[in-house]
Design a protein around this motif. Structure first.
Motif, PDB file in Angstrom:
ATOM      1  N   ASN A 200       0.837  -1.202   0.000  1.00 41.56           N
ATOM      2  CA  ASN A 200       0.000   0.000   0.000  1.00 41.56           C
ATOM      3  C   ASN A 200       0.871   1.251   0.000  1.00 41.56           C
ATOM      4  O   ASN A 200       0.597   2.235  -0.700  1.00 41.56           O
ATOM      5  N   LEU A 201       1.932   1.198   0.790  1.00 44.79           N
ATOM      6  CA  LEU A 201       2.853   2.322   0.883  1.00 44.79           C
ATOM      7  C   LEU A 201       3.607   2.517  -0.434  1.00 44.79           C
ATOM      8  O   LEU A 201       3.797   3.646  -0.897  1.00 44.79           O
ATOM      9  N   ALA A 202       4.037   1.405  -1.038  1.00 43.93           N
ATOM     10  CA  ALA A 202       4.755   1.483  -2.316  1.00 43.93           C
ATOM     11  C   ALA A 202       3.883   2.087  -3.403  1.00 43.93           C
ATOM     12  O   ALA A 202       4.354   2.854  -4.252  1.00 43.93           O
ATOM     13  N   GLU A 203       2.603   1.742  -3.376  1.00 39.60           N
ATOM     14  CA  GLU A 203       1.681   2.308  -4.367  1.00 39.60           C
ATOM     15  C   GLU A 203       1.465   3.797  -4.119  1.00 39.60           C
ATOM     16  O   GLU A 203       1.317   4.579  -5.061  1.00 39.60           O
ATOM     17  N   GLU A 204       1.490   4.189  -2.857  1.00 43.43           N
ATOM     18  CA  GLU A 204       1.226   5.583  -2.497  1.00 43.43           C
ATOM     19  C   GLU A 204       2.419   6.498  -2.776  1.00 43.43           C
ATOM     20  O   GLU A 204       2.259   7.595  -3.337  1.00 43.43           O
ATOM     21  N   VAL A 205       3.625   6.060  -2.407  1.00 38.17           N
ATOM     22  CA  VAL A 205       4.794   6.949  -2.502  1.00 38.17           C
ATOM     23  C   VAL A 205       5.862   6.456  -3.479  1.00 38.17           C
ATOM     24  O   VAL A 205       6.800   7.196  -3.785  1.00 38.17           O
TER      25      VAL A 205
ATOM     26  N   LEU B 151       9.133 -10.537  -1.542  1.00 42.58           N
ATOM     27  CA  LEU B 151       8.761  -9.576  -2.581  1.00 42.58           C
ATOM     28  C   LEU B 151       9.491  -9.884  -3.886  1.00 42.58           C
ATOM     29  O   LEU B 151       8.901  -9.818  -4.973  1.00 42.58           O
ATOM     30  N   LYS B 152      10.770 -10.224  -3.788  1.00 44.87           N
ATOM     31  CA  LYS B 152      11.557 -10.517  -4.983  1.00 44.87           C
ATOM     32  C   LYS B 152      11.043 -11.765  -5.685  1.00 44.87           C
ATOM     33  O   LYS B 152      10.917 -11.800  -6.915  1.00 44.87           O
ATOM     34  N   GLU B 153      10.725 -12.800  -4.917  1.00 49.15           N
ATOM     35  CA  GLU B 153      10.200 -14.042  -5.499  1.00 49.15           C
ATOM     36  C   GLU B 153       8.865 -13.808  -6.194  1.00 49.15           C
ATOM     37  O   GLU B 153       8.563 -14.452  -7.203  1.00 49.15           O
ATOM     38  N   GLU B 154       8.076 -12.897  -5.656  1.00 48.06           N
ATOM     39  CA  GLU B 154       6.749 -12.621  -6.215  1.00 48.06           C
ATOM     40  C   GLU B 154       6.790 -11.563  -7.317  1.00 48.06           C
ATOM     41  O   GLU B 154       5.760 -11.246  -7.910  1.00 48.06           O
ATOM     42  N   GLY B 155       7.969 -11.018  -7.595  1.00 49.95           N
ATOM     43  CA  GLY B 155       8.086 -10.007  -8.642  1.00 49.95           C
ATOM     44  C   GLY B 155       7.441  -8.690  -8.279  1.00 49.95           C
ATOM     45  O   GLY B 155       7.024  -7.929  -9.172  1.00 49.95           O
ATOM     46  N   LYS B 156       7.397  -8.383  -7.000  1.00 49.90           N
ATOM     47  CA  LYS B 156       6.774  -7.137  -6.541  1.00 49.90           C
ATOM     48  C   LYS B 156       7.843  -6.072  -6.287  1.00 49.90           C
ATOM     49  O   LYS B 156       9.024  -6.388  -6.160  1.00 49.90           O
ATOM     50  N   PRO B 157       7.434  -4.798  -6.251  1.00 44.15           N
ATOM     51  CA  PRO B 157       8.428  -3.708  -6.133  1.00 44.15           C
ATOM     52  C   PRO B 157       9.246  -3.807  -4.850  1.00 44.15           C
ATOM     53  O   PRO B 157       8.700  -4.024  -3.762  1.00 44.15           O
ATOM     54  N   LEU B 158      10.566  -3.636  -5.002  1.00 42.82           N
ATOM     55  CA  LEU B 158      11.476  -3.705  -3.873  1.00 42.82           C
ATOM     56  C   LEU B 158      11.761  -2.316  -3.319  1.00 42.82           C
ATOM     57  O   LEU B 158      11.690  -1.321  -4.036  1.00 42.82           O
ATOM     58  N   PRO B 159      12.106  -2.229  -2.043  1.00 43.10           N
ATOM     59  CA  PRO B 159      12.451  -0.926  -1.462  1.00 43.10           C
ATOM     60  C   PRO B 159      13.770  -0.425  -2.030  1.00 43.10           C
ATOM     61  O   PRO B 159      14.548  -1.185  -2.616  1.00 43.10           O
ATOM     62  N   GLN B 160      14.008   0.850  -1.854  1.00 40.26           N
ATOM     63  CA  GLN B 160      15.268   1.447  -2.305  1.00 40.26           C
ATOM     64  C   GLN B 160      16.458   0.732  -1.683  1.00 40.26           C
ATOM     65  O   GLN B 160      17.456   0.447  -2.337  1.00 40.26           O
TER      66      GLN B 160
END
Length: 222
Positions: free
Chosen positions: A144-149, A173-182
């Motif tokens: 939710n946070l990644a989508e927001e900011v 997150l990496k295994e699921e192909g989702k956005p990673l933090p900075q």
């Protein structure tokens, strides 16, 4: 330990223990913190309720809260100026103890010095709750946070068990192909939850606070 997720560099802090650090170690040895920790684990005295954010921080920062899956999410922001950076913080506590006032004061210092906003999920803890139940809640808050900011503005940070949780979350997150933090910042992360690395017993004899057997018991609940 700082592990950027998009850059090919890794920083591991190797500086010698500071004077304050050496004083703290002597203090907890003198006070018998390890025996206290062992006793609480044996007697199953877990602190599952989060410590309230100290009044001092309420006066210094803008603090709001929300809920995800019935769990509290605290947000600590500078009152005047702030950056786009979000510190997504997962606290330590052996997966059976909730966030303490010391965590809140640490976060206050980080927010003051960086201008970032700290987002702190009160994630579900054992006993009675396992990693399989806690991960989905934390992942939902993060996404939710990644989508927001934007994930490029998120720094994932955790200490001890929260450091292990942070590493596990990034792997998921990496295994699921989702956005990673900075990047992720791990403070003394608890990565070997089974405690079965041979060197642990030797190191455990030198630890002034933690106990191998007590940690194995806590890990087993998770």
């Amino acid at each position: 330990m700082l592990i950027p997720t998009k850059l090919p560099t890794t920083y591991i802090h190797k500086a010698s223990i500071s004077l304050a650090g050496r004083f703290f170690i002597r203090h907890i040895k003198k006070k018998g913190f390890q025996k206290y920790f062992i006793r609480r684990m044996k007697e199953k005295l877990y602190d599952v309720e989060e410590d309230p954010i100290p009044e001092k921080l309420h006066k210094a920062f803008s603090i709001t809260s929300s809920e995800v899956r019935g769990r509290n999410i605290s947000k600590i922001s500078p009152k005047n100026t702030s950056s786009k950076t979000i510190l997504f913080y997962l606290h330590g506590g052996g997966y059976v103890n909730n966030i303490k006032k010391e965590h809140w004061f640490l976060l206050g210092k980080l927010v003051k010095r960086t201008g970032a906003t700290a987002v702190v999920p009160n994630y579900p803890l054992g006993p009675g709750v396992t990693a399989e139940q806690s991960f989905p809640m934390v992942e939902e808050v993060y996404l939710n946070l990644a989508e927001e900011v934007g994930s490029e503005n998120i720094i994932l940070m955790g200490d001890s068990a929260g450091g292990g949780f942070s590493m596990g979350l990034v792997q998921k997150l990496k295994e699921e192909g989702k956005p990673l933090p900075q990047q992720i910042i791990l403070l003394s992360p608890w990565l070997d939850i089974d405690m079965d690395i041979p060197a642990i017993n030797t190191l455990g004899e030198e630890d002034p606070w933690m106990d191998v057997g007590a940690l194995q018991a806590a890990g087993g609940l998770w």
